[in-house]
Scaffold this active site. Structure first.
Site, PDB file in Angstrom:
ATOM      1  N   SER A  83      51.926  78.139 108.616  1.00 56.33           N
ATOM      2  CA  SER A  83      53.014  78.271 109.594  1.00 56.33           C
ATOM      3  C   SER A  83      52.577  77.820 110.986  1.00 56.33           C
ATOM      4  CB  SER A  83      53.487  79.721 109.667  1.00 56.33           C
ATOM      5  OG  SER A  83      53.818  80.219 108.399  1.00 56.33           O
TER       6      SER A  83
HETATM    7  N1  SAH Z   1      50.844  82.891 105.402  1.00 54.22           N
HETATM    8  C1  SAH Z   1      50.453  81.531 105.061  1.00 54.22           C
HETATM    9  C2  SAH Z   1      51.604  80.557 104.975  1.00 54.22           C
HETATM   10  C3  SAH Z   1      52.466  80.858 103.837  1.00 54.22           C
HETATM   11  S1  SAH Z   1      53.131  79.524 102.935  1.00 54.22           S
HETATM   12  C4  SAH Z   1      49.428  80.999 106.018  1.00 54.22           C
HETATM   13  O1  SAH Z   1      49.085  81.664 106.997  1.00 54.22           O
HETATM   14  O2  SAH Z   1      48.928  79.899 105.761  1.00 54.22           O
HETATM   15  C5  SAH Z   1      53.876  80.563 101.695  1.00 54.22           C
HETATM   16  C6  SAH Z   1      52.946  80.935 100.586  1.00 54.22           C
HETATM   17  O3  SAH Z   1      53.634  81.877  99.764  1.00 54.22           O
HETATM   18  C7  SAH Z   1      52.572  79.774  99.683  1.00 54.22           C
HETATM   19  O4  SAH Z   1      51.177  79.678  99.584  1.00 54.22           O
HETATM   20  C8  SAH Z   1      53.197  80.150  98.332  1.00 54.22           C
HETATM   21  O5  SAH Z   1      52.452  79.722  97.220  1.00 54.22           O
HETATM   22  C9  SAH Z   1      53.247  81.656  98.430  1.00 54.22           C
HETATM   23  N2  SAH Z   1      54.209  82.330  97.555  1.00 54.22           N
HETATM   24  C10 SAH Z   1      55.442  81.921  97.190  1.00 54.22           C
HETATM   25  N3  SAH Z   1      56.023  82.828  96.371  1.00 54.22           N
HETATM   26  C11 SAH Z   1      55.144  83.846  96.241  1.00 54.22           C
HETATM   27  C12 SAH Z   1      55.156  85.097  95.532  1.00 54.22           C
HETATM   28  N4  SAH Z   1      56.184  85.471  94.774  1.00 54.22           N
HETATM   29  N5  SAH Z   1      54.073  85.897  95.631  1.00 54.22           N
HETATM   30  C13 SAH Z   1      52.987  85.543  96.380  1.00 54.22           C
HETATM   31  N6  SAH Z   1      52.924  84.368  97.062  1.00 54.22           N
HETATM   32  C14 SAH Z   1      53.983  83.549  96.995  1.00 54.22           C
END
Ligand code: SAH
Length: 232
Positions: free
Chosen positions: A81
């Site tokens: 993000s």
């Molecule tokens: N917080 C992260 C950015 C998040 S991107 C950072 O600081 O880099 C969103 C992430 O959520 C992705 O890696 C994706 O694979 C994950 N994601 C999506 N659905 C999910 C779920 N049901 N449970 C856990 N992770 C999930």
């Protein structure tokens, strides 16, 4: 010249200073322009953002762009993000030194590290096993012993460690997952992007009387996906 060289060598024990951009200075500028400049005031959050080496959480080829005002690709179709969003969601969650925090969507591990600077313990769940493994390794390497990376579907939260003092979700479900509401301690906040095409960042606080919910601002996150066995 000799004095300057000596100082540079002291400041760069790896000896790479002539090739390494000054990431600390960029971080400082990021905090000033992108965070303080846009109304992030919480001093603990600003300090954490000054400290966590964001350039380590992006692919090496993109390290040079790590402190820009935007998200960046981290592989597997996912993104880290924008710094402002990380700081803003952290300030909304308002982690305290003794708190236990849950994050859903580890991705690069950057948000987890920022939370790890501010709280006693952070549990972060990632559904893509390769991303979970990579972030687990990096967070350990950077010394974040208080951050646990769990591979799995964060839609259901982490009942075994609940209740949490704050929950931060960084992928967007169409609706708020009920298990996450159940896992909020009294006084705790859930910070979560909600919606399909038009997402809104929402904050839900559990009070003694029940749940209080409000919309904060429109956002754009990758969707929260479900493990096939849980998908409805
Ligand atoms: N917080 C992260 C950015 C998040 S991107 C950072 O600081 O880099 C969103 C992430 O959520 C992705 O890696 C994706 O694979 C994950 N994601 C999506 N659905 C999910 C779920 N049901 N449970 C856990 N992770 C999930």
């Amino acid at each position: 010249m000799a004095v300057r060289l000596a100082i540079m060598l002291m400041a760069a024990p790896t000896g790479l200073c002539s090739e390494t951009p000054d990431f600390a200075a960029r971080r400082e500028q990021m905090v000033r322009d992108q965070l303080e400049g846009r109304g992030i005031e919480n001093p603990r959050v600003l300090d954490a953002m000054r400290k966590v080496p964001r350039h380590r959480f992006v692919p090496a080829a993109l390290a040079d762009r790590a402190y820009r005002d935007g998200p960046l690709p981290i592989g597997y179709g996912q993104t880290i993000s924008q710094p402002f969003i990380v700081a803003s969601m952290t300030a909304l969650a308002d982690p305290q030194p003794r708190d236990r925090i849950l994050e859903v969507g580890t991705g690069s591990g950057y948000q987890a590290a920022v939370l790890g600077e501010l709280a006693a313990r952070v549990y972060t769940i990632e559904i893509v096993p390769e991303l979970a493994a990579r972030s687990r390794k990096l967070l350990a390497e950077l010394g974040y012993e208080n951050v646990d990376v769990i591979t799995g579907d964060g839609w259901k939260g982490l009942a075994g460690e609940a209740p949490f003092d704050a929950i931060v979700v960084t992928a967007a479900p169409a609706e708020i997952p009920p298990p996450l509401l159940d896992q909020l301690a009294v006084g705790a906040k859930l910070v979560i992007p909600v919606g399909d095409r038009n997402q809104m960042l929402r904050v839900v606080e559990r009070t003694r009387e029940g749940l209080e919910e409000r919309g904060v601002y429109p956002v754009r996150f990758v969707p929260l996906v479900r493990e096939p066995e849980n998908a409805r």
